[in-house]
Write a protein that holds these residues in place. Structure first.
Motif, short mmCIF file in Angstrom:
data_model
loop_
_atom_site.label_atom_id
_atom_site.label_comp_id
_atom_site.label_asym_id
_atom_site.label_seq_id
_atom_site.Cartn_x
_atom_site.Cartn_y
_atom_site.Cartn_z
N TYR A 12 4.38 2.86 -0.23
CA TYR A 12 5.08 1.18 0.17
C TYR A 12 5.39 0.21 -0.78
CZ TYR A 12 1.62 3.56 3.76
OH TYR A 12 1.14 4.80 4.46
N VAL A 13 4.94 0.18 -1.67
CA VAL A 13 4.86 -1.28 -2.75
C VAL A 13 6.37 -0.85 -3.31
CG1 VAL A 13 4.70 -1.92 -4.88
CG2 VAL A 13 3.01 -2.07 -3.11
N GLY A 14 6.60 0.63 -3.69
CA GLY A 14 7.89 0.90 -4.05
C GLY A 14 8.74 0.59 -3.32
N LEU A 15 9.21 0.58 -1.54
CA LEU A 15 10.30 0.49 -0.72
C LEU A 15 10.41 -0.82 -0.88
CD1 LEU A 15 9.07 2.33 1.98
CD2 LEU A 15 11.00 2.70 1.17
N TYR A 16 9.09 -2.01 -1.01
CA TYR A 16 9.41 -2.99 -1.49
C TYR A 16 10.57 -3.28 -2.02
CZ TYR A 16 8.31 -7.65 -2.69
OH TYR A 16 8.16 -9.23 -2.50
N VAL A 76 1.71 -7.04 -6.81
CA VAL A 76 1.62 -6.29 -5.89
C VAL A 76 1.88 -4.79 -6.72
CG1 VAL A 76 1.13 -6.54 -3.26
CG2 VAL A 76 3.28 -6.31 -4.96
N LEU A 77 2.11 -5.07 -7.91
CA LEU A 77 2.49 -3.80 -8.49
C LEU A 77 1.49 -4.28 -10.22
CD1 LEU A 77 6.16 -3.73 -9.85
CD2 LEU A 77 5.07 -2.01 -8.72
N ALA A 78 0.76 -5.47 -10.24
CA ALA A 78 -0.54 -5.26 -10.53
C ALA A 78 -1.34 -5.09 -10.04
CB ALA A 78 -0.95 -6.51 -11.19
N TRP A 79 -1.33 -5.01 -8.79
CA TRP A 79 -3.07 -4.41 -8.58
C TRP A 79 -3.11 -2.99 -8.36
CZ3 TRP A 79 -1.64 -2.60 -3.14
CH2 TRP A 79 -3.41 -2.21 -2.55
N LEU A 134 4.66 2.37 -13.58
CA LEU A 134 3.87 1.17 -13.50
C LEU A 134 4.26 0.11 -14.06
CD1 LEU A 134 1.46 1.80 -11.22
CD2 LEU A 134 3.40 0.80 -9.99
N THR A 135 3.86 0.19 -15.25
CA THR A 135 4.04 -0.57 -16.81
C THR A 135 5.28 -1.15 -17.18
OG1 THR A 135 1.71 -0.01 -17.15
CG2 THR A 135 3.12 -1.00 -18.82
N LEU A 136 6.32 0.45 -16.74
CA LEU A 136 7.44 0.08 -17.02
C LEU A 136 8.19 -1.03 -16.02
CD1 LEU A 136 8.29 3.37 -17.95
CD2 LEU A 136 8.65 1.23 -19.80
N THR A 137 7.73 -0.39 -14.97
CA THR A 137 8.48 -0.82 -14.29
C THR A 137 7.96 -3.24 -14.03
OG1 THR A 137 7.63 0.25 -12.53
CG2 THR A 137 8.73 -1.82 -11.15
N LEU A 138 7.23 -2.99 -14.77
CA LEU A 138 6.57 -3.93 -14.54
C LEU A 138 6.73 -5.22 -15.60
CD1 LEU A 138 2.46 -4.74 -13.90
CD2 LEU A 138 4.55 -6.36 -12.86
N GLY A 139 7.41 -4.22 -16.47
CA GLY A 139 8.13 -5.14 -17.88
C GLY A 139 9.06 -5.09 -17.96
N THR A 156 11.88 4.18 -12.39
CA THR A 156 10.86 3.87 -12.35
C THR A 156 9.75 3.55 -12.10
OG1 THR A 156 10.22 1.70 -13.18
CG2 THR A 156 11.28 2.89 -15.03
N MET A 157 10.06 2.70 -11.14
CA MET A 157 9.46 2.64 -9.80
C MET A 157 8.76 4.02 -8.77
SD MET A 157 7.52 0.29 -7.50
CE MET A 157 5.63 1.78 -7.12
#
Lengths: 570, 125, 345
Positions: free
Chosen positions: C322-326, C299-302, C116-121, C96-97
């Motif tokens: 960048y956040v994706g890579l992390y 950072v995903l929430a941001w 992003l919601t799915l990733t956070l979930g 998802t990211m």
């Protein structure tokens, strides 16, 4: 770069009336929240110099206590705490951030011809991380009782009382500050070079900073995890480094020195970069062997990762490992020696001017060579058995760290001081301070080589009476050295108040930072400067009325290039 | 890979990009995810057989294949600049150096290390 | 910095139809230079992460190669079903990211928000399962060296909800209540922009409890009847797959009986300096990894907040990338942790 080239736009020479970076805006917040690399560099400079003052006072306390073989004014416990804090403050708060973070922040974008570092906010964040680390160390100082030595060796550090966790967390945070600085410099140098600034037109200071940054990024995280595990060990007794639970203290030393040996090169490489600049500019002669010096910086950075085991010859490593590490250790002396030979060759038939920065550079050359060569004794297995943990080691690394890095740092400050603050200083007193530093330094540490070979162990508060004469010599030297550094500080403070205005180019340097006014404008360059050879002094001539160097053919003076969109704040 | 880059390229043209974004096609993302799940199942499956010493190397090999898929596709390394590839891959050289020396040394001195807790009678020869 | 935008205008005029990107920093020449700088920066940061974790992998490799029998004994307390489940969850969150990065590049703000919601979930589910695993082990006394309880002395078997699970769940519960309340408030006041942020946050917090439920389901594995002195060990082993559990159970049973060589070998590692050290390393590795998950969630929430404000486009998608890579790196580390910790026979 094609996009860049298309942006031909007239220059807005707006910075002429907006003042330099120091007067650009005023107020506490304009400094505390600044994203300007020059202001961050100045804040670092004040910070590291204050740390050095604290660490230096602790050093003088050690030397004063050692005037007599018996107790003078420090108990054994207090002595252990004083040398621990001296080491930790000097290493983590002073030497590691000194040249890269203070001078590097100020100089890297200027020398590169960029407007700022790649990530200005990260840069400020890195400074505040340094401040947080400082707070942790101040806490250690106030709590008292930290007596592990700056190396935090287990199992002593996991069992002793005292604020070990505070110190390790402080060093952990300072590590991240260092990582972010290094990361910023690598990205800046890789992606923000203006047109024409090829790798081999970069000043050697940038090569040195780049190599340092590589080490900072690769080695510091290992220190981070080591200190995190040590903190966990302190708080939860997880046992990874604790023999009580079958943990391995030698593994701790491996983890620690995997960072801390490369960290030695974080300390010395940028200093070598400074010396490359100083030697060439003050000899008014092109640097000898530019390419070799550049490559040797990278080589030192990479070789530096292969030799950490030489700190552990007597720690119980396997025989075969000690032999491998000993052999590798000698290899790292080659690039260092290349540099020294090139500096000597640079001076040969040059027009050497004994200005204050040059005096410090010569001082560096002498002291660093002694420090480097005595390192070879310690790298040899058989000699190290005898010399390990004696004053010979202490003298060796002070010759490299203090005689090398500190002296180069002071020389660098004198060299770029006119650029930073726009004021000249008193040359004579600067030279006198250098003389005191030279005499004081050698008087302090030469006797320590002798004591070391005779078996005086390091980190001891009491000693046999036969060492007293040498200890008195050493302590006297330390106070002369301290006095010399105070003179240097006085010279700088005096110049701030009474110094005459600095010209654009007081020394006749050809690197880009001398192309902007002193002090530089807020955005460094009104337009991207034309990049010329960094060590070509032929078009420069001394102008008496300006007390500085100018390009004698006006058309050679860097003209606004047709490349960058001009940034100015209206 | 030519069809892939073509697919990415055509999307990118239709969106009027500046030339530095490479959206991954959806089918590629889903295929990589499916492969990762299959490999996870495979590694769980192989752990049920006693392969002795081979086991750890086999499971590490499968993990490395999975990691390569993630790096190449999810992390877009196939479209990335060579410098970034060198930077990231270079880190593993230093990890190898670190692990190599420490492990070599730990095995070198293990015979002289005395265990803190005496081994029970049954295991002492 | 607004003045700088004006001065960048000539550059953008050339590209005609594109409106100026408000997120271009003044010291970069164009969006591509800014993106490339950020990209190199994040790769370097990932290098530091790799070396950061390498310290723990080094400790792992040292102790495993020196004491393989400890690893064999201790690994049976880890539940591979839960590990595999969590691996799947993280892999899906990586998908998802990566999809989210694609959405950002294609200006699909809605799609980006969903991804992003799915990733956070998924991150929350992962943490929920981890909470079950940790609380279960802490109940059994499977703790780092100094706190390790010798398993052959464990007599009581915990029933019901672990107190550790309750402690872990306090913050997610508060978050859930807060975000749901925030969402209801935004909805009733017709503030759609805020509801678009609060909703995904509430879903994220709820997913933690979903993870806890999954964890409870897989962890219990249907051996509620196990009791007695070595039930704890048996309990953990049953959660392995069945045919192996049979062998292990025999071993453990023998150990409780006090005869045979296999049990003696177990006894020699069932101690703070043996299995205890394994759990030290286990908690360090998974704990630091979980901290990275939590940091990634912040950072995903941001990003999610910025996605709802439609900040990203084909010229400015750097932060998502960048956040994706992390996030993928955190996934990568788990890809190695899973077989190294859970799948040892």
């Amino acid at each position: 770069m094609s996009v860049v080239a298309k942006n031909a736009e007239a220059s807005h020479a707006a910075d002429a009336h907006e003042g330099d970076y120091l007067t650009h805006s005023r107020g506490f917040l304009s400094w505390a929240l600044t994203l300007d690399h020059k202001r961050i560099g100045i804040m670092y400079l004040i910070g590291v110099m204050t740390s050095f003052l604290v660490g230096g006072i602790l050093a003088l306390m050690i030397r004063a206590e050692l005037l007599t073989p018996t107790q003078l004014f420090l108990t054994n416990k207090q002595f252990n705490q004083v040398f621990t804090l001296h080491g930790a403050i000097m290493v983590f708060l002073f030497i590691i951030p000194s040249v890269p973070a203070a001078l590097g922040n100020f100089l890297v974008p200027l020398m590169l011809g960029a407007k700022d570092v790649a990530f200005p906010r990260l840069n400020l964040c890195s400074f505040y991380l340094w401040v947080v680390g400082l707070i942790f160390f101040i806490a250690c100082l106030l709590i008292t009782g930290l007596d592990t030595g700056w190396t935090f060796y287990t199992p002593y550090s996991t069992t002793t009382e005292g604020p070990v966790a505070w110190a390790t967390m402080g060093a952990f945070i300072l590590g991240f500050s260092s990582i972010f600085t290094g990361l910023n410099f690598i990205v800046t140098i890789n992606t923000m070079r203006p047109p024409g600034m090829t790798w081999f037109k970069m000043p050697l200071f940038l090569w040195a900073t780049y190599s340092t940054a590589i080490i900072q990024v690769l080695a510091t995280p290992v220190l981070g995890i080591t200190l995190l595990l040590l903190t966990a060990e302190r708080l939860f007794q997880i046992g990874i480094f604790d023999p009580r639970w079958n943990g391995d203290p030698v593994a701790f030393q491996h983890f620690f020195w995997f960072y801390s040996h490369p960290a030695v090169y974080i300390m010395i490489l940028p200093a070598m970069g400074i010396i490359s600049e100083l030697m060439s500019v003050h000899s008014h002669k092109t640097i000898f062997g530019y390419t070799l010096i550049a490559y040797s910086s990278v080589a030192i950075a990479l070789f530096g990762f292969l030799v950490w085991g030489h700190h552990m010859f007597t720690s119980g490593m396997a025989d075969v490992t000690t032999i491998v590490f000993s052999a590798l250790t000698f290899s790292v002396s080659i690039p260092s020696a290349i540099k020294v030979f090139n500096w000597l060759a640079t001076m040969y038939k040059g027009t050497v001017q004994l200005t204050t920065p040059m005096c410090y550079a010569l001082n560096f050359l002498f002291l660093f060579t002694i420090g480097g060569l005595t390192g070879l004794f310690l790298g040899a297995l058989s000699a190290d058995r005898h010399l390990h943990d004696t004053y010979f080691v202490v003298a060796h690394f002070h010759y490299v760290m203090m005689g090398g890095t500190l002296v180069a740092f002071v020389g660098g400050i004198f060299h770029w001081w006119p650029k930073m603050v726009g004021k000249m200083y008193n040359e004579l007193w600067g030279q006198i301070s250098c003389l005191f530093v030279f005499i004081g330094f050698n008087l302090t540490f030469l006797p320590q080589f002798v004591m070391g070979t005779r078996g005086m162990p390091r980190r001891y508060a009491r000693y046999l009476p036969e060492f007293q004469d040498l200890h008195i010599m050493s302590s006297t030297g330390a106070f002369i050295l301290g006095f010399g550094l105070f003179i240097a500080l006085g010279v700088l403070i005096h110049s701030l108040m009474r110094g005459r205005k600095a010209p654009r180019n007081p020394w006749g340097g050809a690197t880009l930072e001398w192309h902007c006014s002193s002090p530089p404008p807020h955005y460094n360059f009104a337009s991207a400067p034309t990049v010329n050879e960094p060590y070509d002094y032929t078009p420069l001539a001394y102008h008496d009325e300006e007390h500085g160097w100018e390009y004698h053919q006006p058309n050679v003076r860097p003209t606004p290039s047709q490349s960058h969109p001009v940034i100015a704040k209206s | 890979m030519s069809t892939t880059s073509h697919a990415a390229g055509s999307e990118h043209d239709s969106q009027g990009h500046h030339g530095f974004s490479h959206p991954m096609p959806v089918w590629q993302l889903l295929a990589v995810f499916a492969a990762l799940i299959v490999l996870t199942a495979l590694t769980v499956f192989q752990s049920k057989f006693d392969l002795g010493n081979l086991e750890v190397w086999l499971s590490l090999f499968i993990a490395t294949v999975k990691a390569s898929l993630v790096i190449l596709f999810f992390m877009h390394m196939i479209h990335d600049k060579p410098l970034n590839v060198i930077v990231f891959m270079g880190s593993f050289i230093f990890v190898a150096l670190f692990l190599g020396f420490v492990l070599m040394d730990a095995h070198g001195y293990k015979d002289v290390v005395e265990p803190q807790e005496a081994p029970p009678a049954a295991t002492t020869p | 910095m607004s003045a700088t935008e004006v001065l960048d205008a000539p550059h953008h005029a050339e590209h005609g139809e594109h409106h100026h990107n408000p997120f271009q920093a003044h010291h970069f020449d164009d969006p591509e230079q800014q993106y490339d700088a950020g990209k190199l920066g994040i790769w370097l940061f990932l290098v530091t992460e790799v070396l950061f974790f390498s310290g723990m992998f080094c400790a792992y490799a040292m102790y495993r190669s020196l004491h393989p029998e400890v690893w064999e004994f201790s690994s049976r307390f880890l539940n591979p079903t839960l590990g595999a489940f969590n691996t799947g969850v993280l892999l899906f969150s990586s998908l998802t990211m990566a999809w989210g990065v694609r959405c950002a590049q294609l200006r699909q703000a809605k799609g980006l928000a969903i991804c992003l919601t799915l990733t956070l979930g998924c991150a929350s589910i992962f943490l929920g399962v981890k909470a079950i695993e940790y609380s279960h082990k802490w109940d059994l006394g499977l703790l780092p060296a100094s706190m390790y309880t010798i398993q052959s002395t464990v007599t009581e078997h915990h029933e019901g909800i672990s107190k550790w699970l309750v402690i872990f769940s306090i913050i997610p519960a508060l978050c859930l209540a807060g975000f749901v309340g925030w969402w209801v408030w935004a909805w009733s006041n017709n503030k759609k922009a805020i509801a678009d942020i609060a909703g995904p946050f509430a879903i994220t917090a709820a997913c933690y409890f979903l993870g806890v439920l999954f964890g409870m389901f897989f962890e219990s594995g249907g051996d509620k009847e196990a009791h007695g002195p070595m039930a704890a060990v048996a309990h953990a082993t049953v959660a392995h797959d069945s045919h192996e559990a049979h062998d292990e159970h025999a071993t453990v049973g023998g150990s409780a009986g006090g005869h045979g060589t296999a049990n003696a070998a177990d006894a020699s590692v069932d101690k703070p300096g043996g299995a205890g050290l394994f759990f030290s390393i286990y908690y360090c590795m998974t704990g630091v990894h979980a901290l990275h998950i939590i940091g990634g969630m912040v950072v995903l929430a941001w990003l999610l907040v910025r996605a709802t404000k439609n900040h990203f486009n084909e010229e400015y998608f750097g932060p998502v990338d960048y956040v994706g890579l992390y996030w993928h790196l955190v996934d990568l580390i788990w890809i190695y942790l899973f077989p190294l910790l859970y799948l040892i026979t």
